[in-house]
Scaffold this motif. Structure first.
Motif, PDB file in Angstrom:
ATOM      1  N   ILE A 184       0.728  -1.312  -0.111  1.00 17.67           N
ATOM      2  CA  ILE A 184      -0.038  -0.296  -0.096  1.00 17.67           C
ATOM      3  C   ILE A 184       0.692   1.277  -0.090  1.00 17.67           C
ATOM      4  N   LEU A 185       1.944   1.168   0.666  1.00 20.43           N
ATOM      5  CA  LEU A 185       2.824   2.416   0.819  1.00 20.43           C
ATOM      6  C   LEU A 185       3.460   2.583  -0.468  1.00 20.43           C
ATOM      7  N   ARG A 186       3.691   1.529  -1.236  1.00 22.70           N
ATOM      8  CA  ARG A 186       4.325   1.731  -2.729  1.00 22.70           C
ATOM      9  C   ARG A 186       3.527   2.580  -3.434  1.00 22.70           C
ATOM     10  N   LEU A 187       2.196   2.075  -3.463  1.00 22.20           N
ATOM     11  CA  LEU A 187       1.143   2.609  -4.244  1.00 22.20           C
ATOM     12  C   LEU A 187       0.817   4.158  -4.178  1.00 22.20           C
ATOM     13  N   PHE A 188       1.429   4.723  -2.949  1.00 24.05           N
ATOM     14  CA  PHE A 188       0.963   6.118  -2.555  1.00 24.05           C
ATOM     15  C   PHE A 188       1.230   6.974  -3.612  1.00 24.05           C
ATOM     16  N   ASP A 189       2.542   6.909  -4.388  1.00 24.97           N
ATOM     17  CA  ASP A 189       3.105   7.778  -5.294  1.00 24.97           C
ATOM     18  C   ASP A 189       2.234   7.512  -6.761  1.00 24.97           C
ATOM     19  N   LYS A 190       1.525   6.664  -6.792  1.00 24.57           N
ATOM     20  CA  LYS A 190       0.694   6.191  -8.194  1.00 24.57           C
ATOM     21  C   LYS A 190      -0.865   6.764  -7.985  1.00 24.57           C
ATOM     22  N   TRP A 191      -1.153   7.225  -6.915  1.00 28.27           N
ATOM     23  CA  TRP A 191      -2.493   7.814  -6.638  1.00 28.27           C
ATOM     24  C   TRP A 191      -3.063   8.760  -7.549  1.00 28.27           C
ATOM     25  N   LYS A 192      -4.016   8.699  -8.252  1.00 25.75           N
ATOM     26  CA  LYS A 192      -4.910   9.913  -8.713  1.00 25.75           C
ATOM     27  C   LYS A 192      -6.196   9.752  -8.881  1.00 25.75           C
ATOM     28  N   ILE A 193      -6.910  10.820  -8.510  1.00 25.15           N
ATOM     29  CA  ILE A 193      -8.336  10.614  -8.546  1.00 25.15           C
ATOM     30  C   ILE A 193      -8.882  11.660  -9.448  1.00 25.15           C
ATOM     31  N   TYR A 194      -9.810  11.042 -10.426  1.00 27.40           N
ATOM     32  CA  TYR A 194     -10.422  11.952 -11.483  1.00 27.40           C
ATOM     33  C   TYR A 194     -11.889  12.249 -10.893  1.00 27.40           C
ATOM     34  N   SER A 195     -12.333  13.343 -11.292  1.00 26.99           N
ATOM     35  CA  SER A 195     -13.616  13.751 -11.072  1.00 26.99           C
ATOM     36  C   SER A 195     -14.395  14.226 -12.522  1.00 26.99           C
ATOM     37  N   LEU A 196     -15.569  13.745 -12.603  1.00 32.51           N
ATOM     38  CA  LEU A 196     -16.341  14.147 -13.801  1.00 32.51           C
ATOM     39  C   LEU A 196     -16.938  15.386 -13.612  1.00 32.51           C
ATOM     40  N   THR A 197     -16.909  16.303 -14.594  1.00 31.80           N
ATOM     41  CA  THR A 197     -17.300  17.830 -14.603  1.00 31.80           C
ATOM     42  C   THR A 197     -18.853  17.894 -15.082  1.00 31.80           C
ATOM     43  N   SER A 198     -19.226  16.861 -15.707  1.00 30.79           N
ATOM     44  CA  SER A 198     -20.547  16.935 -16.387  1.00 30.79           C
ATOM     45  C   SER A 198     -21.367  15.677 -15.827  1.00 30.79           C
TER      46      SER A 198
END
Length: 312
Positions: free
Chosen positions: A179-193
């Motif tokens: 899990i700690l190795r995955l931190f740097d890969k984290w990205k959340i996308y939000s839809l704008t429509s």
């Protein structure tokens, strides 16, 4: 400890997670892939469960359960973080909150009935003598798999034991390291429509990993957090989100689902089913997961949405 009564209806996708894909009345449409029909609007409580999924049985009798002791408390805690996904934008989580969400996803992955197959394949390859499991003899000394062949054989042939041991994986020190190795890969996308949106299914994890190991289950991950939010764990994720990528994610989830997918919009569901069937007609539906990751990698080469579309 053994109790007199146990719950039997166990969701492998928690209800609080499923509510992220519902409409304002907290209902969604469900597509039955086997029957090829869209069911009438459902309450999330009515789908994505199996009876006695998290109860450990011996000779047909329940001895203990993982449901109330292990999963329900974590679901309650994680639901608070997921509620922020619904109501907050942009999303900012602390390092501890990210850890809790990633740990929840690890637990959720092993809660899926289908993960039994992965457990068997990985254990056959890696065995039990590692930082995830530990067998000891009467002298409290760690033993190797070769010293306990009858125990290993029993686990590999007993589905109830497999259920018990696979749930240990997310709570091990080895899982925390992943899990700690995955931190740097984290990205959340939000839809704008409001359209298109994301769907979910009985296998909602899109994973790009040709060599699954105990310490590297996810490698690269695409996971719909709710109908408007997408989590990506990758070194090659774009800085923007477009409709084609959303469509690829949705048809990939449909393609790998065993039976059910769900979303708040019947129109969205019909569009995903149509796209999937059109791809099947031209024999392009068998490798959708890999194609989705390759498309994402390609988009990651561009600095912006505008730069990407200028090539056309």
């Amino acid at each position: 400890m053994k109790r007199e009564k146990y719950s039997h209806k166990h969701h492998y996708l928690p209800v609080f997670y499923l509510k992220g894909f519902t409409d304002i009345n907290e209902q969604f449409y469900v597509y039955d892939k086997i029957r090829d029909v869209i069911l009438i609007k459902q309450n999330p409580n009515s789908k994505f469960y199996e009876n006695d999924l998290n109860n450990y049985k011996f000779k047909g009798e329940i001895l203990f359960t993982f449901e109330e002791s292990l999963f329900s408390p974590q679901d309650t805690e994680t639901s608070i973080l997921f509620s922020r996904l619904q109501n907050t934008d942009p999303i900012e989580f602390t390092a501890l909150e990210k850890f809790k969400i990633l740990h929840f996803l690890s637990v959720l992955y092993w809660r899926l009935p289908e993960s039994n197959n992965d457990f068997l394949e990985i254990i056959k390859k890696e065995g039990f003598s590692n930082k995830y499991f530990c067998f000891k003899n009467k002298q409290n000394e760690k033993v190797n798999d070769e010293d306990i062949p009858e125990v290993i054989e029993k686990i590999l042939t007993d589905t109830e034991l497999q259920k018990m041991y696979k749930h240990m994986i997310p709570f091990s020190n080895g899982s925390s390291e992943e899990i700690l190795r995955l931190f740097d890969k984290w990205k959340i996308y939000s839809l704008t429509s409001t359209t298109p949106t994301f769907i979910t299914g009985d296998k909602p994890f899109l994973i790009n990993n040709q060599d699954k190991r105990l310490d590297n289950i996810f490698n690269e991950l695409i996971f719909p957090l709710n109908k408007n939010k997408l989590l990506v764990l990758s070194d090659k994720s774009p800085d923007f989100l477009d409709g084609l990528f959303i469509a690829n994610v949705n048809v990939s989830i449909l393609e790998q689902s065993k039976r059910f997918i769900a979303t708040h919009s019947e129109e969205q569901l019909k569009a995903t089913i149509y796209n999937y069937k059109e791809l099947k007609k031209v024999n392009q539906a068998n490798n959708l997961n890999q194609c989705t990751f390759e498309f994402m990698h390609y988009q990651s080469q561009f600095k912006s949405h505008e730069e990407y579309y200028n090539i056309f």
